[in-house]
Design a protein around this motif. Structure first.
Motif, mmCIF file in Angstrom:
data_model
loop_
_atom_site.group_PDB
_atom_site.id
_atom_site.type_symbol
_atom_site.label_atom_id
_atom_site.label_comp_id
_atom_site.label_asym_id
_atom_site.label_seq_id
_atom_site.Cartn_x
_atom_site.Cartn_y
_atom_site.Cartn_z
ATOM 1 N N ASN A 271 -4.397 5.076 -2.315
ATOM 2 C CA ASN A 271 -5.589 5.638 -1.665
ATOM 3 C C ASN A 271 -6.102 6.825 -2.462
ATOM 4 O O ASN A 271 -5.345 7.763 -2.742
ATOM 5 N N GLU B 154 0.850 -1.189 0.000
ATOM 6 C CA GLU B 154 0.000 0.000 0.000
ATOM 7 C C GLU B 154 0.883 1.236 0.000
ATOM 8 O O GLU B 154 1.804 1.357 0.819
ATOM 9 N N ASP C 32 -11.690 0.558 1.792
ATOM 10 C CA ASP C 32 -10.823 0.789 2.949
ATOM 11 C C ASP C 32 -11.647 1.029 4.216
ATOM 12 O O ASP C 32 -12.805 1.440 4.130
ATOM 13 N N GLU D 193 -7.833 2.183 -3.584
ATOM 14 C CA GLU D 193 -8.564 2.107 -2.317
ATOM 15 C C GLU D 193 -9.461 3.324 -2.165
ATOM 16 O O GLU D 193 -9.037 4.452 -2.429
HETATM 17 MG MG MG Z 1 -5.716 2.608 2.675
#
Ligand code: MG
Ligand code: C2E
Ligand code: MG
Ligand code: MG
Length: 280
Positions: free
Chosen positions: A118, A59, A180, A150
């Motif tokens: 993200n 991530e 998420d 995400e």
């Molecule tokens: Mg995340």
């Protein structure tokens, strides 16, 4: 001690508010600059497939180093970016940077299966997201399955038709989509099967409370079962100790992420971390 309510107090209060506004405006300006001149960077945190011990993915997490104030955590600068109308630019920057890094790992033969970025709801509202993602993958010689996007559960609660259309298009392209902080968004479960997602991220608050909270254990069980029945991968976030890891394993959790396995780290440190680990 200034007396609030009196005229002097009101002026004092006003000055304090003005001071805070000035500070916020200055911080926003610094963030805007940082986004454009390299003051932001991405760290990468490993996600492990517990069954094989191999790397499932990483991530990408944004880090900001302010020229005078030093490191400012995302919990502070993401809300700032939202207020300043910079959060979409932050997401576009992170996408570009993560794709560039992924291509570099590939060239160096470093086996990172996928990178998760993200994004904010703003990114999915923007018309250009889908062609931009396609263009980035193409430019870096990546395939859509190399990328996970995400988004938070709360963000999807008020998803507009255009946001849903963007998600459908990304899914059709083959990009992975992940929800998420799952379990914190007060959503009805009936909407889940209509979302074109591949993955749920069990919120770290559940993992944190696993050992001493029966409700957290029950909710973790439930979310893992939901994942099973809807054929969604569940990634458990925030795993810090072996007891949490064991309680997750007993419940059938397979993909894990947290300080116990590896912290978010610069790209080179991640490569070293991978090299030091037995890979499958
Ligand atoms: Mg995340
Ligand atoms: P998130 O996406 O849920 O990321 C997980 C957060 O948990 C990260 O915090 C990570 O460093 C932290 N974490 C990982 N393992 C552990 C652990 O074992 N224990 C604990 N206590 N924490 C752990 P971080 O990096 O501070 O990021 C916070 C949030 O900021 C992220 O939550 C995400 O919502 C947001 N964020 C970070 N980077 C970006 C970005 O590039 N774009 C956008 N839109 N949001 C971002
Ligand atoms: Mg999360
Ligand atoms: Mg979060």
């Amino acid at each position: 001690q200034a007396k609030l309510g009196g005229r002097g107090g009101a002026r004092f209060f006003n000055e304090e508010m003005q001071q805070r506004t000035r500070e916020r405006v200055a911080l926003e300006a610094a963030l805007r600059l940082g986004l454009r001149d390299g003051g932001l960077r991405l760290h990468y945190q490993p996600q492990i497939d517990r069954r094989s011990g191999s790397l499932y993915g990483v991530e990408a997490l944004a880090r900001w180093s302010h020229p005078q104030l030093g490191e400012i955590p995302p919990a502070r600068f993401i809300p700032l970016a939202e207020e300043a109308g910079l959060v979409a630019e932050l997401g576009r920057w992170a996408l570009g940077e993560a794709c560039r890094q992924m291509a570099q790992w590939r060239r160096a033969g470093i086996p990172v299966p996928r990178v998760a970025v993200n994004l904010s709801t703003r990114n999915f509202e923007e018309e250009g997201l889908v062609p931009m993602v396609a263009g980035l993958l193409d430019a870096h010689g990546l395939v859509p399955g190399d990328l996970t996007l995400e988004m938070t559960e709360s963000m999807l609660l008020d998803a507009t038709p255009s946001v849903l259309a963007a998600l459908q298009a990304l899914r059709a392209m083959g990009v992975h989509l992940s929800l998420d902080d799952f379990g914190t968004g007060y959503s009805s479960l009936s909407y889940l099967h209509r979302l074109p997602i591949h993955e749920l991220k069990l919120d770290q608050s559940f993992v944190r409370d696993l050992a001493d909270n029966a409700t957290a254990r029950a909710l973790t069980n439930t979310i893992l079962r939901i994942g099973d029945s809807l054929k969604l991968t569940v990634v458990a976030e925030g795993v810090e100790n072996t007891l949490q890891a064991q309680l997750l394993a007993e419940r059938g959790s397979t993909i894990v992420q947290g300080y116990l396995y590896g912290r978010p780290m610069p790209a080179q440190a991640l490569a070293d971390w991978i090299a030091g680990k037995p890979q499958q």
